[in-house]
Write an enzyme that holds these catalytic residues in place. Structure first.
Site, PDB file in Angstrom:
ATOM      1  N   SER A   1      -0.428 -27.488  23.417  1.00  0.00           N
ATOM      2  CA  SER A   1      -0.467 -26.849  22.102  1.00  0.00           C
ATOM      3  C   SER A   1      -0.845 -25.382  22.190  1.00  0.00           C
ATOM      4  O   SER A   1      -0.914 -24.697  21.180  1.00  0.00           O
ATOM      5  CB  SER A   1      -1.476 -27.587  21.220  1.00  0.00           C
ATOM      6  OG  SER A   1      -2.785 -27.416  21.709  1.00  0.00           O
TER       7      SER A   1
ATOM      8  N   THR B   1      -3.617 -26.308  18.472  1.00  0.00           N
ATOM      9  CA  THR B   1      -4.182 -24.959  18.544  1.00  0.00           C
ATOM     10  C   THR B   1      -5.579 -25.086  19.118  1.00  0.00           C
ATOM     11  O   THR B   1      -6.170 -26.158  19.056  1.00  0.00           O
ATOM     12  CB  THR B   1      -4.316 -24.390  17.098  1.00  0.00           C
ATOM     13  OG1 THR B   1      -3.029 -24.260  16.532  1.00  0.00           O
ATOM     14  CG2 THR B   1      -5.028 -23.053  17.041  1.00  0.00           C
TER      15      THR B   1
ATOM     16  N   THR C   1      -2.568 -20.332  19.990  1.00  0.00           N
ATOM     17  CA  THR C   1      -1.698 -21.497  19.835  1.00  0.00           C
ATOM     18  C   THR C   1      -0.262 -21.225  20.292  1.00  0.00           C
ATOM     19  O   THR C   1       0.165 -20.072  20.356  1.00  0.00           O
ATOM     20  CB  THR C   1      -1.645 -21.885  18.339  1.00  0.00           C
ATOM     21  OG1 THR C   1      -0.963 -23.127  18.190  1.00  0.00           O
ATOM     22  CG2 THR C   1      -0.914 -20.855  17.497  1.00  0.00           C
TER      23      THR C   1
ATOM     24  N   ARG D   1       9.087 -17.947  13.832  1.00  0.00           N
ATOM     25  CA  ARG D   1       8.096 -18.496  12.878  1.00  0.00           C
ATOM     26  C   ARG D   1       6.685 -18.143  13.357  1.00  0.00           C
ATOM     27  O   ARG D   1       6.346 -18.310  14.522  1.00  0.00           O
ATOM     28  CB  ARG D   1       8.255 -20.017  12.781  1.00  0.00           C
ATOM     29  CG  ARG D   1       7.224 -20.712  11.869  1.00  0.00           C
ATOM     30  CD  ARG D   1       6.031 -21.247  12.646  1.00  0.00           C
ATOM     31  NE  ARG D   1       5.137 -22.057  11.799  1.00  0.00           N
ATOM     32  CZ  ARG D   1       3.948 -22.487  12.197  1.00  0.00           C
ATOM     33  NH1 ARG D   1       3.492 -22.201  13.392  1.00  0.00           N
ATOM     34  NH2 ARG D   1       3.198 -23.200  11.393  1.00  0.00           N
TER      35      ARG D   1
ATOM     36  N   THR E   1      -7.264 -25.345  12.637  1.00  0.00           N
ATOM     37  CA  THR E   1      -6.108 -25.879  13.343  1.00  0.00           C
ATOM     38  C   THR E   1      -5.384 -26.808  12.365  1.00  0.00           C
ATOM     39  O   THR E   1      -5.996 -27.321  11.442  1.00  0.00           O
ATOM     40  CB  THR E   1      -6.506 -26.683  14.595  1.00  0.00           C
ATOM     41  OG1 THR E   1      -7.338 -27.770  14.202  1.00  0.00           O
ATOM     42  CG2 THR E   1      -7.260 -25.830  15.610  1.00  0.00           C
ATOM     43  N   GLY E   2      -4.110 -27.007  12.607  1.00  0.00           N
ATOM     44  CA  GLY E   2      -3.340 -27.857  11.698  1.00  0.00           C
ATOM     45  C   GLY E   2      -2.206 -27.071  11.077  1.00  0.00           C
ATOM     46  O   GLY E   2      -1.891 -25.965  11.530  1.00  0.00           O
TER      47      GLY E   2
END
Ligand code: ASP
Length: 359
Positions: free
Chosen positions: A88, A205, A223, A233, A256-257
């Site tokens: 990640s 991340t 990340t 992106r 994170t997420g």
């Protein structure tokens, strides 16, 4: 850290943020508030995402020698950026839809209230170090893509292939399974290891925030972003106020997420702001999640960000540390952990949560 979750259930007892208590909390309230077993207030603390134990250990080692908090957290996350097994972040991170690894990172220094970031940078495995240089060696806050790479090369970073065989195979499998109306035949490659079975969309991340014995705060978030993302992106990690925010008078927060949910709500800024209003780090993280869950209901169905019951259909975690050295972590769906080095012990702790994941 990777965010994967399946069946979920809203915690009926609900979440009332502010003066009331939270029903959806992790098992260890005392530890979560930075009380009890922790070293006395005024000692260094390091908080990180669930994949950040090694980062927290390293950062604490540097803080204990009197090192600078920003140098400490960056050195900590460098370990994970360098690790091909964390897919990640950095080297070995999952690529974009073209099979190219693009990395995002930001840093923020509390005492000077300055920040630096890079986004969509290719071929450089430690974007957090480049972000720190953006902060230290330019008047800018954020460099992207080719400009970020050029800047890194000018500072002596070496171009490297960041795509490991494991990440390439995961990408290939995703590509082959995309559609039955193209020329790729499915299931032509060998079975992937267990941890790569869900080759749908995954993300992850590392965030790491710290305070030293003098009350100096700093943070970093780095990340490879959403796997199979559209090239170019940019997630929340390099966006100050979203993936990271530090206010030396109040505290630090990171995330994170799903970055899109975070960017639209400036949520790390909100977490710090809530701490400034008197909330504990854990309360502040939950309040930000609650705000996001409310906004998610407004987002068009086509974005697929809410489930059939109007609950967020994505994972999101916040980690926070205040000026007193108190800390907390919270997640949208139960089950996430975060790493804390409280000066005595370095361990994973349960995040408080907004919704309970069904087992
Ligand atoms: N926040 C990252 C992004 O949206 C991904 C993650 O942490 O899962 O790029």
């Amino acid at each position: 850290m990777n965010s994967r979750f399946s069946r979920r259930d809203f915690l009926k007892t609900g979440v009332t943020v502010g003066a009331a208590t939270f029903s959806g909390r992790g098992r260890d309230l005392l530890a979560g508030t930075g009380q009890g077993t922790t070293a006395p207030a005024g000692s260094p603390r390091v908080v990180s995402s669930g994949n950040g134990l090694r980062a927290a250990e390293k950062a604490m080692e540097i803080l204990n020698k009197g090192g600078d908090p920003l140098e400490a957290v960056v050195a900590g996350v460098n370990i994970v950026e360098d690790d091909p097994n964390d897919m990640s972040v950095g080297y070995g991170g999952l690529p974009n839809e073209d099979g190219v690894v693009e990395l995002d990172a930001s840093v923020m220094d509390g005492p000077t209230h300055t920040s630096g970031a890079v986004a969509s940078i290719r071929n450089i495995k430690n974007p957090s170090k480049v972000a720190k240089l953006v902060m230290e060696r330019t008047t800018h806050c954020l460099l992207v893509g080719k400009g970020a790479l050029k800047f890194a090369l000018a500072h002596g970073f070496k171009k490297e292939n960041l795509l490991t065989d494991k990440a390439r195979e995961a990408w290939l499998r995703w590509k082959e399974a995309l559609s039955d109306r193209d020329n790729w035949l499915p299931a032509q490659i060998k079975k992937l290891p267990e941890d790569l079975q869900p080759v749908m969309m995954t993300h992850g991340t590392i965030n790491c925030i710290a305070i030293d014995a003098h009350g100096r705060l700093a943070g970093v978030t780095t990340t490879s972003g959403l796997s199979w993302k559209i090239p170019g992106r940019i997630g929340d990690s390099p966006i100050i106020g979203a993936g990271l925010y530090v206010d030396n008078a109040v505290g630090a927060a990171g995330s994170t997420g799903l970055g899109e949910a975070n960017i639209r709500t400036c949520a790390s800024f909100q977490v710090v702001n809530f701490m400034g209003q008197g909330m504990s780090p854990e309360q502040a993280c939950l309040k930000a999640l609650e705000t996001i869950a409310g906004k998610a209901k407004l987002w068009p169905q086509a974005l697929k960000l809410v489930d059939a019951d109007g609950r967020p259909g994505f994972g999101l975690n916040f980690y926070a540390l205040n000026k007193k050295g108190e800390f907390g972590g919270a997640t949208m769906w139960s089950g996430a952990k975060y790493a804390v080095h409280d000066g005595r012990k370095n361990e994973l702790r349960e995040c408080a949560f907004l919704y309970k994941t069904k087992n």
